[in-house]
Write an enzyme that holds these catalytic residues in place. Structure first.
Site, mmCIF file in Angstrom:
data_model
loop_
_atom_site.group_PDB
_atom_site.id
_atom_site.type_symbol
_atom_site.label_atom_id
_atom_site.label_comp_id
_atom_site.label_asym_id
_atom_site.label_seq_id
_atom_site.Cartn_x
_atom_site.Cartn_y
_atom_site.Cartn_z
ATOM 1 C CG HIS A 225 -9.575 69.184 -35.929
ATOM 2 N ND1 HIS A 225 -10.360 68.666 -34.911
ATOM 3 C CD2 HIS A 225 -10.333 69.170 -37.050
ATOM 4 C CE1 HIS A 225 -11.549 68.352 -35.399
ATOM 5 N NE2 HIS A 225 -11.557 68.644 -36.694
ATOM 6 C CB CYS A 226 -6.910 64.856 -38.991
ATOM 7 S SG CYS A 226 -6.851 64.096 -40.633
ATOM 8 N N PRO A 227 -9.269 66.987 -40.560
ATOM 9 C CG PRO A 227 -9.235 68.281 -42.494
ATOM 10 C CD PRO A 227 -8.423 67.943 -41.291
#
Length: 387
Positions: A225-227
């Protein structure tokens, strides 16, 4: 009349683009395939003039050297793409299963994919846009005051536009969320009798899928999950994520080269910036150095994932249990990332078309199997013969 269990147990996989067959979904005597494997199965000697050049052609190209082999490979792939879209034995599933409601979210009923619950991710995604727009405006101001040529400004702003478009596609594209109607593909059912279920979503969980607590969905082939994207990176948006990294890295390297040439090699009066422009360039230089280092690190991680077929989450899990060297995963086919439309679409932030959607995502759906059966029955009624 078709239940989920019946369709899952009796149906073959459903490619997005596949061959038409005069059989029904429940026919066990004909197994469908795609690509070169299917072509070899339909030819007695294993060769096919449509999907691959002849042996003599490859021998001739080998004598031409590396460039000749590359041209022969590109020619064969071009013929394969034309065969897929021009041959009537193929069909394309153009049905849109996504809801048409104008609502933002990650639920199945939301029409536009967007993670609204993570305020920190939204702030980081907006920050990325502000930094890229700032760098583009800075280069435009330098060109406006004749400190840089207009060509350099146009090239850099084009790179920034492609980076922003790739970021938007990655953020607003479904990364591969598993729907509640997901069923295992037929080849998985033949090899595995027990299938994993997600305890949170209570749906089928394909191999390589992971549950994201931020998106609150199971993501197919979830890498992480890439912020900065405010989204997960999975099978559905991996292309857009790679393009964003490549364009960001290219823009940062290009601007640092231009500023370095201006600072160390240029001695004319055009290279003397005003006080305001000097501060803008200094801030942009720091931003580009940070972006170059960060994207270089992430690009190396993504390339490792593509070459080994092992996602970041799976790699960290196996590294913790000292079983990293025991991995038997295959490298990811570039067409499973960028699609089969053509090589000219690979650098563009457009949605890829997969040859076998179910295989790439790791699941099928009852609705898609019913559409395939209806299409195959229609093809059989029109008199299509099996090749």
């Amino acid at each position: 009349p078709f239940s989920t269990e019946t369709m899952a147990s009796q149906s073959e996989r459903t490619p997005l683009i596949t061959r038409r067959q005069p059989t029904t979904v429940t026919d066990s005597t004909h197994r469908r395939g795609t690509g070169s494997a299917f072509a070899s199965a339909n030819n007695g000697n294993g060769n096919n003039s449509v999907f691959s050049p002849s042996v003599q052609e490859f021998d001739k190209d080998d004598r031409r050297g590396c460039c000749g082999r590359i041209r022969a490979f590109l020619k064969s792939r071009k013929m394969q793409h034309q065969q897929r879209f021009n041959d009537s034995r193929y069909y394309e599933d153009t049905f849109n299963p996504f809801p048409w409601t104008c609502s933002f979210g990650t639920d199945e009923n939301d029409g536009i994919w967007l993670n609204r619950k993570d305020q920190g991710g939204i702030l980081m995604a907006v920050t990325v846009w502000l930094l890229i727009v700032y760098s583009g405006l800075t280069v435009t101001l330098l060109a406006e005051h004749s400190h840089l040529s207009a060509i350099i400004s146009v090239v850099y702003c084009t790179i920034c536009s492609l980076a922003l478009a790739s970021h938007a596609k990655c953020m607003f594209t479904d990364p591969g969320a598993i729907p509640s109607s997901a069923v295992p593909p037929a080849e998985v059912q033949r090899t595995i009798s027990v299938h994993a279920m997600c305890s949170h979503c209570e749906t089928y969980k394909p191999p390589g899928a992971h549950h994201c607590r931020i998106c609150n969905r199971c993501i197919s082939h979830m890498d992480h999950h890439c912020p900065w994207m405010n989204n997960c990176v999975g099978a559905g948006n991996l292309k857009h994520f790679i393009l964003f990294l490549v364009y960001t890295w290219t823009g940062a390297a290009f601007s640092l080269l231009v500023f370095g040439h201006n600072y160390f090699l240029c001695t004319s009066e055009e290279c003397a910036f005003s006080l305001v422009l000097v501060q803008l360039v200094r801030a942009m230089t720091l931003i580009c150095i940070g972006a170059l280092l960060f994207t270089s690190n992430i690009l190396m991680t993504v390339m490792y994932t593509v070459m080994t077929g092992l996602t970041t989450i799976d790699r960290l899990k196996r590294k913790a249990t000292n079983s990293l060297l025991e991995s038997e995963d295959e490298p990811i086919d570039p067409e499973d990332i960028f699609g089969i439309q053509g090589y000219w679409t690979w650098p563009l932030p457009c949605d890829p078309v997969f040859e076998d959607y179910d295989r790439v995502m790791g699941y099928s759906t009852t609705e898609r199997l019913l559409r395939e059966q209806r299409d195959m029955e229609l093809a059989h009624s029109k008199g299509f013969s099996e090749v």
